[in-house]
Design an enzyme around this catalytic site. Structure first.
Site, mmCIF file in Angstrom:
data_model
loop_
_atom_site.group_PDB
_atom_site.id
_atom_site.type_symbol
_atom_site.label_atom_id
_atom_site.label_comp_id
_atom_site.label_asym_id
_atom_site.label_seq_id
_atom_site.Cartn_x
_atom_site.Cartn_y
_atom_site.Cartn_z
ATOM 1 C CE LYS A 1 0.018 -10.075 -4.119
ATOM 2 N NZ LYS A 1 -0.254 -10.002 -2.759
ATOM 3 C CE LYS B 1 4.291 -6.554 1.158
ATOM 4 N NZ LYS B 1 3.841 -6.483 -0.186
ATOM 5 C CE LYS C 1 -0.865 2.618 -7.853
ATOM 6 N NZ LYS C 1 -0.909 3.648 -6.838
HETATM 7 P P1 TYM Z 1 -4.031 -6.507 1.523
HETATM 8 O O1 TYM Z 1 -4.260 -5.111 1.995
HETATM 9 O O2 TYM Z 1 -2.751 -6.807 0.833
HETATM 10 O O3 TYM Z 1 -5.200 -6.954 0.554
HETATM 11 C C1 TYM Z 1 -6.554 -6.768 0.905
HETATM 12 C C2 TYM Z 1 -7.405 -7.894 0.353
HETATM 13 O O4 TYM Z 1 -7.317 -7.947 -1.078
HETATM 14 C C3 TYM Z 1 -6.953 -9.266 -1.475
HETATM 15 N N1 TYM Z 1 -6.117 -9.150 -2.701
HETATM 16 C C4 TYM Z 1 -6.387 -9.774 -3.839
HETATM 17 N N2 TYM Z 1 -7.386 -10.620 -4.198
HETATM 18 C C5 TYM Z 1 -7.389 -11.092 -5.459
HETATM 19 N N3 TYM Z 1 -6.438 -10.762 -6.380
HETATM 20 C C6 TYM Z 1 -5.426 -9.923 -6.078
HETATM 21 N N4 TYM Z 1 -4.521 -9.610 -6.987
HETATM 22 C C7 TYM Z 1 -5.364 -9.393 -4.758
HETATM 23 N N5 TYM Z 1 -4.510 -8.555 -4.116
HETATM 24 C C8 TYM Z 1 -4.995 -8.421 -2.865
HETATM 25 C C9 TYM Z 1 -6.167 -9.843 -0.306
HETATM 26 O O5 TYM Z 1 -6.136 -11.239 -0.330
HETATM 27 C C10 TYM Z 1 -6.937 -9.269 0.857
HETATM 28 O O6 TYM Z 1 -8.072 -10.063 1.139
HETATM 29 N N6 TYM Z 1 -2.735 -8.819 5.741
HETATM 30 C C11 TYM Z 1 -3.857 -8.396 4.963
HETATM 31 C C12 TYM Z 1 -4.799 -7.470 5.707
HETATM 32 C C13 TYM Z 1 -5.234 -7.971 7.046
HETATM 33 C C14 TYM Z 1 -6.281 -8.918 7.280
HETATM 34 C C15 TYM Z 1 -6.344 -9.064 8.692
HETATM 35 C C16 TYM Z 1 -7.116 -9.633 6.425
HETATM 36 C C17 TYM Z 1 -4.754 -7.604 8.259
HETATM 37 N N7 TYM Z 1 -5.417 -8.240 9.262
HETATM 38 C C18 TYM Z 1 -7.261 -9.950 9.285
HETATM 39 C C19 TYM Z 1 -8.040 -10.524 7.031
HETATM 40 C C20 TYM Z 1 -8.090 -10.668 8.431
HETATM 41 C C21 TYM Z 1 -3.370 -7.673 3.734
HETATM 42 O O7 TYM Z 1 -2.265 -7.171 3.699
HETATM 43 O O8 TYM Z 1 -4.260 -7.533 2.726
#
Ligand code: TYM
Length: 325
Positions: A192, A110, A195
């Protein structure tokens, strides 16, 4: 078991988020104490518009509902409505090694992507995530592969804290799906699905049939014409097979057999049909919910009320242990 997970409300949710995370949350609701969060404070570490954020929070609440989260069986709420998350973040900051934070893959990516906006929040992002997890005395964190490193950091912080101040936090464990932990971009199967990084390579959960058709037909495939799972030689087809398998509940082996000698085009056409049919109920349910803002806000407030009780109880203990009176 206590389960916690969350998603950033940054726009449309894609099938990567669904297959890597949300889909796996649904069965967990049955026999566990589940808490699912809309992590708006994480969403503001990259450039955003406040008006859009408000809409995106509601959009994500709708995604949670249409995907099958049941507010009677789990708690779901908006992160910023519980101030204890930010309070615990500050306290954990005092034990979080900066060296480890700068080594986090997501921070490195990022800060390259948003060179003009490398704010302290971007670096501190995993500490806020650790606070989210630890404040609920979480046992299991079901996420996609890209978040594994952050969950491991939560464990490190819990360990440091418990050693320094006495046993306070449970040690959370990451739960990755056996398949679908990393759905790849349709345009670049070595990256991966995301969006923000690559909209063309990503299928949104509410994508229209025409978009699904266009994107799958344009999906990058590999040399040859055999439908065979091989991550090294055939990353494009392997990714499509994974998506096919997860939506159809058929094993990869079965699919390889079904599509033996059929070629890429027939396989893609069949996948298009499957995706259109699988995503249609989501689009239909979303339509019903779009006009029910009051109902959705009520669910979020109710969720926050329940979550706050747990968060406040942990914070009371944390403050006492740290000598904050
Ligand atoms: P975020 O919002 O980027 O993604 C949400 C969830 O989707 C999963 N994910 C994917 N899984 C498979 N293939 C992909 N291409 C893919 N892109 C995204 C992510 O692994 C995630 O599970 N920091 C976290 C959000 C968060 C969180 C937490 C998660 C904040 N606090 C506490 C668990 C526990 C995030 O940005 O996810």
């Amino acid at each position: 078991m206590r389960i916690f997970s969350g998603i950033r409300p940054t726009g449309e949710i894609h099938i990567g988020n669904y297959l890597g995370a949300i889909k796996n949350w649904i069965p967990l609701q049955e026999n566990n104490e589940c808490i699912f969060c809309i992590v708006d404070l994480h969403a503001i570490t990259t450039p955003y518009s406040p008006k859009e954020l408000e809409k995106n929070i509601m959009k994500l609440a709708i995604v949670y509902l249409v995907a099958g989260l049941d507010p009677e069986k789990c708690i779901f709420f908006v992160q910023s409505q519980i101030k204890e998350h930010t309070e615990l973040t500050w306290l954990l900051n005092t034990i979080a090694p900066v060296g480890e934070l700068t080594r986090m893959t997501q921070y490195k990516e990022k800060s390259k992507q948003f060179k003009k906006n490398i704010n302290a929040g971007l670096l501190d992002y995993p500490v806020l995530m650790a606070a989210d997890i630890l404040i609920y005395q979480t046992d299991i964190v079901p996420v996609g592969k890209d978040q594994q490193q952050h969950v491991e950091l939560s464990r490190t912080l819990a360990r440091h804290f418990n050693q320094r101040f006495g046993k306070t936090f449970k040690m959370p464990r990451v739960l990755l799906p056996k398949m679908g932990a990393k759905i790849m971009s349709l345009q670049n199967p070595r990256k991966k699905m995301s969006k923000t990084d690559d909209p063309k390579g990503c299928i949104e959960l509410f994508a229209k049939p025409t978009e699904i058709r266009k994107k799958i037909m344009a999906a990058v495939t590999d040399p040859g014409r055999k439908i065979k799972y091989n991550l090294i030689k055939k990353p494009g087809i392997s990714n499509l097979l994974t998506i096919y398998s997860l939506f159809s509940e058929k094993s990869i082996k079965e699919l390889e057999r079904d599509f033996k000698d059929q070629g890429y085009e027939k396989f893609k056409k069949s996948l298009i049909k499957l995706l259109i049919n699988s995503l249609e109920p989501f689009r239909r349910k979303r339509k019903e919910l779009l006009s029910r803002e009051v109902y959705i806000k009520e669910i979020l407030h109710k969720g926050a009320r329940k979550a706050r009780i747990i968060a406040q109880s942990t914070m009371q203990d944390v403050r006492k242990k740290m000598g904050l009176i």
